[in-house]
Write a protein that holds these residues in place. Structure first.
Motif, PDB file in Angstrom:
ATOM      1  N   VAL A   1      20.574 -22.657 -80.009  1.00  0.00           N
ATOM      2  CA  VAL A   1      19.348 -22.095 -80.489  1.00  0.00           C
ATOM      3  C   VAL A   1      19.660 -20.646 -80.127  1.00  0.00           C
ATOM      4  O   VAL A   1      19.727 -20.351 -78.936  1.00  0.00           O
TER       5      VAL A   1
ATOM      6  N   GLN B   1      13.156 -26.233 -77.279  1.00  0.00           N
ATOM      7  CA  GLN B   1      13.889 -26.665 -78.315  1.00  0.00           C
ATOM      8  C   GLN B   1      15.383 -26.708 -77.851  1.00  0.00           C
ATOM      9  O   GLN B   1      16.136 -27.460 -78.428  1.00  0.00           O
ATOM     10  N   ALA B   2      15.994 -25.822 -76.929  1.00  0.00           N
ATOM     11  CA  ALA B   2      17.279 -25.809 -76.587  1.00  0.00           C
ATOM     12  C   ALA B   2      17.455 -26.722 -75.513  1.00  0.00           C
ATOM     13  O   ALA B   2      18.485 -26.792 -74.958  1.00  0.00           O
TER      14      ALA B   2
ATOM     15  N   ARG C   1       2.798 -25.570 -79.550  1.00  0.00           N
ATOM     16  CA  ARG C   1       4.364 -24.999 -80.201  1.00  0.00           C
ATOM     17  C   ARG C   1       5.191 -25.192 -78.824  1.00  0.00           C
ATOM     18  O   ARG C   1       5.069 -24.728 -77.636  1.00  0.00           O
TER      19      ARG C   1
ATOM     20  N   CYS D   1      16.044 -11.107 -80.110  1.00  0.00           N
ATOM     21  CA  CYS D   1      14.816 -10.921 -79.476  1.00  0.00           C
ATOM     22  C   CYS D   1      14.363  -9.270 -80.068  1.00  0.00           C
ATOM     23  O   CYS D   1      13.323  -9.032 -79.949  1.00  0.00           O
TER      24      CYS D   1
ATOM     25  N   LEU E   1      20.720 -21.855 -75.153  1.00  0.00           N
ATOM     26  CA  LEU E   1      19.961 -20.670 -75.610  1.00  0.00           C
ATOM     27  C   LEU E   1      20.704 -19.468 -75.825  1.00  0.00           C
ATOM     28  O   LEU E   1      20.974 -18.854 -74.491  1.00  0.00           O
TER      29      LEU E   1
ATOM     30  N   GLY F   1       8.263 -23.746 -78.569  1.00  0.00           N
ATOM     31  CA  GLY F   1       9.062 -22.637 -77.784  1.00  0.00           C
ATOM     32  C   GLY F   1      10.544 -22.796 -77.836  1.00  0.00           C
ATOM     33  O   GLY F   1      11.247 -23.833 -77.718  1.00  0.00           O
ATOM     34  N   ARG F   2      11.543 -21.811 -77.906  1.00  0.00           N
ATOM     35  CA  ARG F   2      12.773 -21.769 -78.005  1.00  0.00           C
ATOM     36  C   ARG F   2      13.559 -22.560 -76.702  1.00  0.00           C
ATOM     37  O   ARG F   2      14.521 -23.141 -76.949  1.00  0.00           O
TER      38      ARG F   2
ATOM     39  N   VAL G   1      18.200 -16.928 -80.447  1.00  0.00           N
ATOM     40  CA  VAL G   1      17.079 -15.820 -80.691  1.00  0.00           C
ATOM     41  C   VAL G   1      17.353 -14.359 -80.721  1.00  0.00           C
ATOM     42  O   VAL G   1      18.005 -13.953 -79.779  1.00  0.00           O
TER      43      VAL G   1
ATOM     44  N   GLU H   1       7.330 -17.450 -78.903  1.00  0.00           N
ATOM     45  CA  GLU H   1       8.465 -18.031 -79.479  1.00  0.00           C
ATOM     46  C   GLU H   1       9.399 -18.291 -78.505  1.00  0.00           C
ATOM     47  O   GLU H   1      10.172 -19.398 -78.719  1.00  0.00           O
ATOM     48  N   LEU H   2       9.596 -17.736 -77.436  1.00  0.00           N
ATOM     49  CA  LEU H   2      10.259 -18.090 -76.214  1.00  0.00           C
ATOM     50  C   LEU H   2       9.893 -19.192 -75.420  1.00  0.00           C
ATOM     51  O   LEU H   2      10.534 -20.353 -75.178  1.00  0.00           O
TER      52      LEU H   2
END
Length: 455
Positions: free
Chosen positions: A195, A232-233, A226, A199, A238, A228-229, A197, A210-211
């Protein structure tokens, strides 16, 4: 070719020598160790495809050897040797992750069959893993032949096998994300998500959500949870690109996530554990950011466990020819396009302030403008010039007013070429860049006017 590299650990000298003879005769490359400590030392210093270890040994027992190898290199199968009939020990070893066990005393064919099956299984697992990684589209080839990049990749590959946090530094366009993807693909997390990002591309007021994610109702517009990243990772990597652009108000929260391996979602009730490896990148001078108070020193040292500094393209011109070939082939769309040697030589002299990204764009332009099946100097984009050079050009181009009686344009062109050659120390390529004309045209003019390079 050898069938595999095996580490054989056994404190029984006679049994060890017989096993080594049979394994080597079968074509395997075998390293022997007489106890657990020696085996772990050998394993740490050299890669192996299979470990065969006795369980009952003085010092470090075989079960501890099994645990340490499985913890650090779970992809390497471990075959254990145990006293015949000791079923409980064998079952315990299997629960700790042993691939299989052989009861003592064992016959030659029994050993070779177990070793062959273990290595076949590892090869199959490696092939499946490689196919999954390729299908994910995460991997990107790093094209390089320069000594500097080869050394960097060697370090990156060693770091990839660990769980260390890595800070990748370098100018914009040098390929920091490509290097991060390589580290991920060669890590034990390769089958997990990668993942990325940026920044700098996310507004500061949205970056926290987002994070780290948010809970429903945490703020106006938060109509659902949500993740967040970070979450998700989970199980993967990440990649925090342009990490220097994270605002100071969020840096403390990022530090907590790195230290505690938990994230606090906006509006959440409790911290959420995360299993993620962090790779960060920046084109900024973080130590200077620390001095001016815009970046936390403790966060810097947490990110900078291992630093990989990617050299700008101008410092590794040897990488330009293979990069040009790769990009031209990529943009050719199946066409057979040849890049003339003069074009590659010309591109190799340019400073490329935009690094690999700028070179890639230049190659796309060349392919688009190419009229036939060969890229020529006429297809090259004009080279950007540093501000100092533009100033020098402006000074050199200060001519007196045009005389009323007229002048010779040929003489004027000759004078300009002479002055450009003097300014560039006789370097025709640099003079051509300065005059914004293809090199072969300048060579023709020099010959036409009978000029010397040191004019």
């Amino acid at each position: 070719p050898l069938a595999g590299r095996i580490l054989f650990i056994d404190d029984d000298p006679a049994g060890r020598e017989v096993a080594l003879f049979n394994l080597r005769k079968a074509g395997y490359e075998v390293t022997a160790a007489e106890d657990g400590a020696g085996g772990l030392s050998a394993f740490a210093s050299s890669p192996f495809d299979l470990v065969v270890t006795d369980l009952k040994m003085p010092g470090i027992p075989g079960m501890d050897v099994l645990r340490k190898i499985r913890a650090g290199s779970p992809d390497v199968p471990v075959l254990v040797i145990t006293a015949f009939g000791n079923v409980e020990t064998a079952v315990a070893a299997m629960k700790e992750g042993a691939y299989d066990f052989i009861g003592k005393p064992f016959h030659r064919d029994q050993l070779l069959l177990a070793v062959s099956k273990a290595l076949d299984r590892r090869r199959l697992a490696s092939e499946v893993r490689a196919l999954r990684i390729r299908a994910s589209g995460v991997g990107r080839d790093v094209v390089s032949v320069s000594a500097a990049m080869r050394r960097l990749l060697e370090v990156a590959d060693r770091v990839a096998a660990t769980s260390a946090t890595v800070l990748i530094t370098g100018e914009s366009g040098t390929g920091k994300e490509v290097l991060a993807r390589r580290i991920h693909v060669r890590s034990l997390r390769a089958e997990g998500p990668f993942v990325a990002v940026n920044c700098a591309a996310i507004p500061a007021e949205l970056l926290e959500s987002e994070l780290f994610g948010h809970a429903r109702g945490a703020f106006t517009g938060a109509v659902r949870d949500r993740a967040g990243r970070f979450r998700q990772a989970s199980g993967g990597t990440l990649f925090l690109d342009e990490v220097a652009e994270i605002p100071p108000s969020l840096q403390g929260k990022l530090l907590r996530a790195l230290q505690e391996r938990v994230v606090d979602a906006l509006g959440g009730d409790a911290p959420v554990p995360v299993d993620v490896r962090i790779l960060a990148a920046t084109n900024r001078d973080l130590p200077s950011r620390i001095r001016d108070g815009s970046f936390r020193e403790d966060l810097y040292y947490r990110l900078n466990v291992v630093e990989l500094a990617v050299a700008p393209l101008r410092e590794r011109p040897d990488d330009i020819p293979p990069l040009v070939q790769r990009f031209v082939s990529e943009f050719a769309g199946g066409r057979e396009i040849t890049v003339h040697a003069a074009v590659v030589a010309e591109l190799s002299t340019r400073p490329w302030p935009g690094n690999v990204r700028e070179l890639k764009n230049a190659c796309e332009r060349m392919v688009i403008l190419c009229r036939g099946d060969e890229v020529s100097l006429d297809d090259l984009p004009p080279a950007p010039r540093p501000s100092g050079e533009r100033a020098a050009e402006d000074a050199s181009a200060s001519f007196p007013p045009l005389p009323a009686e007229g002048l010779s344009l040929v003489d004027l062109e000759k004078q300009v070429i002479e002055r450009a050659l003097r300014m560039k120390g006789g370097n025709i390529t640099q003079a051509a860049l300065f005059l914004r004309i293809p090199r072969h045209i300048l060579v023709y003019r020099i010959g036409k006017y009978g000029l010397r390079r040191d004019a």
